[in-house]
Design a protein around this motif. Structure first.
Motif, PDB file in Angstrom:
ATOM      1  N   THR A   1       0.966  -1.359  -0.070  1.00  0.00           N
ATOM      2  CA  THR A   1      -0.091   0.062  -0.061  1.00  0.00           C
ATOM      3  C   THR A   1       0.685   1.249  -0.056  1.00  0.00           C
ATOM      4  OG1 THR A   1      -0.039   0.218   2.325  1.00  0.00           O
ATOM      5  CG2 THR A   1      -1.961  -1.217   1.433  1.00  0.00           C
ATOM      6  N   ALA A   2       0.227   2.420  -0.204  1.00  0.00           N
ATOM      7  CA  ALA A   2       1.114   3.701  -0.268  1.00  0.00           C
ATOM      8  C   ALA A   2       1.436   3.892   1.094  1.00  0.00           C
ATOM      9  CB  ALA A   2       0.034   4.750  -0.885  1.00  0.00           C
ATOM     10  N   LYS A   3       0.630   3.612   2.131  1.00  0.00           N
ATOM     11  CA  LYS A   3       0.804   4.017   3.496  1.00  0.00           C
ATOM     12  C   LYS A   3       2.040   3.210   3.620  1.00  0.00           C
ATOM     13  CE  LYS A   3      -0.887   4.013   8.074  1.00  0.00           C
ATOM     14  NZ  LYS A   3      -2.325   3.619   8.953  1.00  0.00           N
ATOM     15  N   ASP A   4       2.211   1.808   3.681  1.00  0.00           N
ATOM     16  CA  ASP A   4       3.486   1.062   3.864  1.00  0.00           C
ATOM     17  C   ASP A   4       4.660   1.411   3.153  1.00  0.00           C
ATOM     18  OD1 ASP A   4       1.696  -0.464   5.339  1.00  0.00           O
ATOM     19  OD2 ASP A   4       1.432  -2.288   3.793  1.00  0.00           O
ATOM     20  N   GLN A   5       4.508   2.197   1.987  1.00  0.00           N
ATOM     21  CA  GLN A   5       5.702   2.787   1.456  1.00  0.00           C
ATOM     22  C   GLN A   5       6.178   4.286   2.001  1.00  0.00           C
ATOM     23  OE1 GLN A   5       5.977   1.863  -3.048  1.00  0.00           O
ATOM     24  NE2 GLN A   5       4.000   0.934  -2.791  1.00  0.00           N
ATOM     25  N   GLY A   6       5.262   4.621   2.910  1.00  0.00           N
ATOM     26  CA  GLY A   6       5.766   5.792   3.542  1.00  0.00           C
ATOM     27  C   GLY A   6       5.002   7.192   2.726  1.00  0.00           C
ATOM     28  N   ALA A   7       3.902   6.967   2.280  1.00  0.00           N
ATOM     29  CA  ALA A   7       3.284   8.091   1.643  1.00  0.00           C
ATOM     30  C   ALA A   7       2.646   8.886   2.881  1.00  0.00           C
ATOM     31  CB  ALA A   7       2.082   7.672   0.723  1.00  0.00           C
ATOM     32  N   GLU A   8       2.628  10.196   2.375  1.00  0.00           N
ATOM     33  CA  GLU A   8       2.057  11.317   3.503  1.00  0.00           C
ATOM     34  C   GLU A   8       0.618  11.325   2.934  1.00  0.00           C
ATOM     35  OE1 GLU A   8       2.285  15.754   4.694  1.00  0.00           O
ATOM     36  OE2 GLU A   8       3.946  15.012   3.431  1.00  0.00           O
ATOM     37  N   LEU A   9      -0.381  10.906   3.846  1.00  0.00           N
ATOM     38  CA  LEU A   9      -1.905  10.702   3.605  1.00  0.00           C
ATOM     39  C   LEU A   9      -2.643  11.970   4.097  1.00  0.00           C
ATOM     40  CD1 LEU A   9      -2.225   7.082   4.733  1.00  0.00           C
ATOM     41  CD2 LEU A   9      -1.952   7.985   2.328  1.00  0.00           C
ATOM     42  N   VAL A  10      -3.690  12.670   3.279  1.00  0.00           N
ATOM     43  CA  VAL A  10      -4.097  13.743   3.601  1.00  0.00           C
ATOM     44  C   VAL A  10      -5.750  13.410   3.297  1.00  0.00           C
ATOM     45  CG1 VAL A  10      -2.273  15.238   3.182  1.00  0.00           C
ATOM     46  CG2 VAL A  10      -4.013  14.696   1.305  1.00  0.00           C
ATOM     47  N   LYS A  11      -6.539  14.344   3.949  1.00  0.00           N
ATOM     48  CA  LYS A  11      -8.035  14.297   3.882  1.00  0.00           C
ATOM     49  C   LYS A  11      -8.752  15.525   3.274  1.00  0.00           C
ATOM     50  CE  LYS A  11      -8.136  11.559   7.994  1.00  0.00           C
ATOM     51  NZ  LYS A  11      -8.683  11.552   9.590  1.00  0.00           N
ATOM     52  N   PHE A  12      -9.555  15.363   2.439  1.00  0.00           N
ATOM     53  CA  PHE A  12     -10.338  16.276   1.971  1.00  0.00           C
ATOM     54  C   PHE A  12     -11.709  16.419   2.318  1.00  0.00           C
ATOM     55  CE2 PHE A  12      -6.802  15.592  -1.175  1.00  0.00           C
ATOM     56  CZ  PHE A  12      -6.574  16.840  -1.276  1.00  0.00           C
ATOM     57  N   PRO A  13     -12.144  17.527   3.115  1.00  0.00           N
ATOM     58  CA  PRO A  13     -11.356  18.600   3.108  1.00  0.00           C
ATOM     59  C   PRO A  13     -10.492  18.167   4.372  1.00  0.00           C
ATOM     60  CG  PRO A  13     -13.460  18.752   4.139  1.00  0.00           C
ATOM     61  CD  PRO A  13     -13.766  17.728   3.350  1.00  0.00           C
ATOM     62  N   GLY A  14      -9.532  19.318   4.395  1.00  0.00           N
ATOM     63  CA  GLY A  14      -8.431  19.200   5.417  1.00  0.00           C
ATOM     64  C   GLY A  14      -7.021  19.169   5.032  1.00  0.00           C
ATOM     65  N   ALA A  15      -6.749  19.113   3.652  1.00  0.00           N
ATOM     66  CA  ALA A  15      -5.424  18.826   3.200  1.00  0.00           C
ATOM     67  C   ALA A  15      -4.852  20.259   3.122  1.00  0.00           C
ATOM     68  CB  ALA A  15      -5.447  18.254   1.797  1.00  0.00           C
ATOM     69  N   TYR A  16      -5.532  21.310   2.947  1.00  0.00           N
ATOM     70  CA  TYR A  16      -4.971  22.804   2.922  1.00  0.00           C
ATOM     71  C   TYR A  16      -5.379  23.432   4.113  1.00  0.00           C
ATOM     72  CZ  TYR A  16      -4.519  21.074  -2.075  1.00  0.00           C
ATOM     73  OH  TYR A  16      -4.212  20.378  -3.115  1.00  0.00           O
ATOM     74  N   ASN A  17      -4.500  24.273   4.433  1.00  0.00           N
ATOM     75  CA  ASN A  17      -4.810  25.608   4.951  1.00  0.00           C
ATOM     76  C   ASN A  17      -4.900  26.585   4.315  1.00  0.00           C
ATOM     77  OD1 ASN A  17      -4.639  27.760   6.827  1.00  0.00           O
ATOM     78  ND2 ASN A  17      -3.064  27.144   8.118  1.00  0.00           N
ATOM     79  N   PRO A  18      -6.049  27.656   4.303  1.00  0.00           N
ATOM     80  CA  PRO A  18      -6.338  28.416   3.463  1.00  0.00           C
ATOM     81  C   PRO A  18      -5.513  29.565   3.497  1.00  0.00           C
ATOM     82  CG  PRO A  18      -8.460  27.923   4.369  1.00  0.00           C
ATOM     83  CD  PRO A  18      -7.345  27.114   5.121  1.00  0.00           C
ATOM     84  N   SER A  19      -4.689  29.617   4.394  1.00  0.00           N
ATOM     85  CA  SER A  19      -3.773  30.949   4.813  1.00  0.00           C
ATOM     86  C   SER A  19      -2.263  30.406   4.418  1.00  0.00           C
ATOM     87  CB  SER A  19      -3.918  31.408   6.379  1.00  0.00           C
ATOM     88  OG  SER A  19      -5.052  31.900   6.522  1.00  0.00           O
ATOM     89  N   GLU A  20      -2.157  29.215   4.039  1.00  0.00           N
ATOM     90  CA  GLU A  20      -0.626  28.833   3.841  1.00  0.00           C
ATOM     91  C   GLU A  20      -0.223  29.456   2.488  1.00  0.00           C
ATOM     92  OE1 GLU A  20      -0.043  24.583   1.891  1.00  0.00           O
ATOM     93  OE2 GLU A  20      -2.194  24.254   2.765  1.00  0.00           O
ATOM     94  N   LYS A  21       1.261  29.565   2.522  1.00  0.00           N
ATOM     95  CA  LYS A  21       1.887  30.461   1.483  1.00  0.00           C
ATOM     96  C   LYS A  21       1.448  30.018   0.142  1.00  0.00           C
ATOM     97  CE  LYS A  21       6.030  31.469   4.258  1.00  0.00           C
ATOM     98  NZ  LYS A  21       7.536  31.139   4.330  1.00  0.00           N
ATOM     99  N   GLY A  22       1.493  28.909  -0.345  1.00  0.00           N
ATOM    100  CA  GLY A  22       0.985  28.317  -1.672  1.00  0.00           C
ATOM    101  C   GLY A  22      -0.433  28.996  -1.982  1.00  0.00           C
ATOM    102  N   LEU A  23      -1.090  29.170  -1.238  1.00  0.00           N
ATOM    103  CA  LEU A  23      -2.610  29.553  -1.538  1.00  0.00           C
ATOM    104  C   LEU A  23      -2.821  31.045  -1.127  1.00  0.00           C
ATOM    105  CD1 LEU A  23      -4.450  26.512   0.031  1.00  0.00           C
ATOM    106  CD2 LEU A  23      -3.738  26.841  -2.302  1.00  0.00           C
ATOM    107  N   ARG A  24      -2.357  31.824  -0.275  1.00  0.00           N
ATOM    108  CA  ARG A  24      -2.347  33.193  -0.073  1.00  0.00           C
ATOM    109  C   ARG A  24      -0.996  33.565  -0.743  1.00  0.00           C
ATOM    110  NH1 ARG A  24      -7.242  35.776   0.797  1.00  0.00           N
ATOM    111  NH2 ARG A  24      -6.660  37.465   2.238  1.00  0.00           N
ATOM    112  N   VAL A  25      -1.049  33.898  -2.069  1.00  0.00           N
ATOM    113  CA  VAL A  25       0.210  34.439  -2.651  1.00  0.00           C
ATOM    114  C   VAL A  25      -0.440  35.413  -3.705  1.00  0.00           C
ATOM    115  CG1 VAL A  25      -0.070  32.641  -4.298  1.00  0.00           C
ATOM    116  CG2 VAL A  25       2.469  33.816  -3.804  1.00  0.00           C
ATOM    117  N   ASN A  26       0.729  36.528  -3.885  1.00  0.00           N
ATOM    118  CA  ASN A  26       0.271  37.539  -4.951  1.00  0.00           C
ATOM    119  C   ASN A  26       0.837  36.993  -6.294  1.00  0.00           C
ATOM    120  OD1 ASN A  26      -0.204  39.843  -6.390  1.00  0.00           O
ATOM    121  ND2 ASN A  26       0.997  41.175  -5.237  1.00  0.00           N
ATOM    122  N   VAL A  27       0.193  36.560  -7.059  1.00  0.00           N
ATOM    123  CA  VAL A  27       0.691  36.160  -8.341  1.00  0.00           C
ATOM    124  C   VAL A  27       1.185  37.233  -9.414  1.00  0.00           C
ATOM    125  CG1 VAL A  27      -0.197  33.765  -8.204  1.00  0.00           C
ATOM    126  CG2 VAL A  27      -1.508  35.503  -9.313  1.00  0.00           C
TER     127      VAL A  27
END
Length: 341
Positions: A214-240
């Motif tokens: 499984t991906a988990k057994d191979q060390g994958a970082e698992l996330v949930k939707f919703p929940g994977a992103y913080n709306p204020s994190e740098k990659g989302l709150r940025v002036n393009v």
């Protein structure tokens, strides 16, 4: 002169906001291309792409629609065969025969392993996904690459605007079995005003030639939707619209990309294709906090004569620069209000 330039800035921004919605146009895997259904079409397409009910974006990173898109159907008619270690590709459109309208922001591909047949796959609340590919910049520039085409932004997403497909790699040690592939465009053109826009689609696939682990057994970082992103994190709150933003300093959102224990690649390579000719482009590192990077690109969209508006906006400097930037921001907000009202 100043009034002409400022009017041109407002016009160019308004054009970039028109038709600001979309969905998957096509999905290609193992040499076979499937057409994506239009929202609420109730189509009988032999497609693995699940239908959604609107072209509008998700504007809340904590929305329940983040898993497979707004109003996503629970099943599609087909299941696409995918070989581990190969590449799949997507195109996106803004409705039937309309070009994808956005240029700024990353492209992400997640996977959820289904307990049974992909057609019957219904990720429960709290289902765990892992990131298998991500693409940010394919030029080390923002807005106008040095000596390049003023109609290009430097982001891989911009290739959708040129009706180009953008491939994503399936890891060599991807677990075998049934999956939902969650393809996502994160549009950042209004990130500083309204926040990021999320365009999400799920595709049913069956993976072979991969790993029994499984991906988990191979060390994958698992996330949930919703929940994977913080709306204020740098990659989302940025002036393009900051010309200093580039592949070296843009921080990709989300988890690390899964490579797997049996993968000899150092990092995934998303690429763009015009006619099945894949060319590596932006990638997301799995060792450090990832940034939009480039592993080599020779292909770029062909355009006609650059827009006078665009050209003027990038040569205006010195004494009027601060006023232009201020008016551009105000014009952008005004146009955002009109589009989203």
């Amino acid at each position: 002169m100043k009034s002409i330039i400022l009017s041109c800035v407002a016009f160019c921004l308004s054009v970039s906001l028109v038709g600001a919605h979309g969905t998957v146009g096509t999905f290609t895997a193992n040499g076979k291309t499937y057409i994506g259904p239009q929202p609420r079409s109730n189509s009988n397409l032999n497609s693995p792409v699940r239908e959604i009910d609107t072209l509008n974006p998700i504007t809340d990173a904590n929305s329940g629609s983040m898993a497979c898109g707004p109003g996503a159907k629970s099943s599609a008619k087909a299941v696409a065969d995918v070989t581990a270690g190969s590449s799949v590709s997507f195109t996106w459109t803004a409705g039937t025969s309309q070009k994808w309208p956005h240029r700024w922001g990353p492209i992400m591909l997640y996977a959820y392993q289904c307990p049974g047949d992909a057609k019957d796959c219904a990720p429960p609340s709290g289902a765990e996904w892992f990131l298998i590919d991500a693409a940010g910049f394919d030029d080390n520039a923002n807005e106008v690459p040095a000596g390049g085409d003023p109609a290009r932004s430097g982001w891989v997403q911009d290739r959708f605007r040129a009706n180009m497909s953008v491939p994503a790699r399936i890891p060599k040690s991807m677990p075998n079995g049934s999956f939902l592939l969650r393809h996502e465009i994160i549009a950042l053109h209004v990130a500083m005003d309204r926040g990021a826009e999320f365009y999400v689609s799920c595709t049913q696939v069956n993976v072979s030639g991969g790993s029994s682990k499984t991906a988990k057994d191979q060390g994958a970082e698992l996330v949930k939707f919703p929940g994977a992103y913080n709306p204020s994190e740098k990659g989302l709150r940025v002036n393009v619209f900051d010309n200093g933003l580039n592949k070296n300093n843009y921080v990709m959102p989300g988890p690390k990309v899964f490579l797997g224990t049996g993968n000899t690649d150092t990092e995934p390579a998303s690429s763009s294709s015009t006619a099945g000719n894949d060319t590596p482009t932006s990638t997301k590192s799995s060792t450090n906090k990832p940034t939009g990077t480039k592993s080599g690109s020779t292909s770029s969209p062909t355009t006609t004569r650059p827009s006078r508006c665009k050209a003027k906006r990038h040569v205006v400097r010195s004494g009027v620069e601060s006023r232009v930037v201020h008016m551009r921001s105000r014009a952008r907000r005004n146009m955002i209000d009109s589009v989203h009202s």
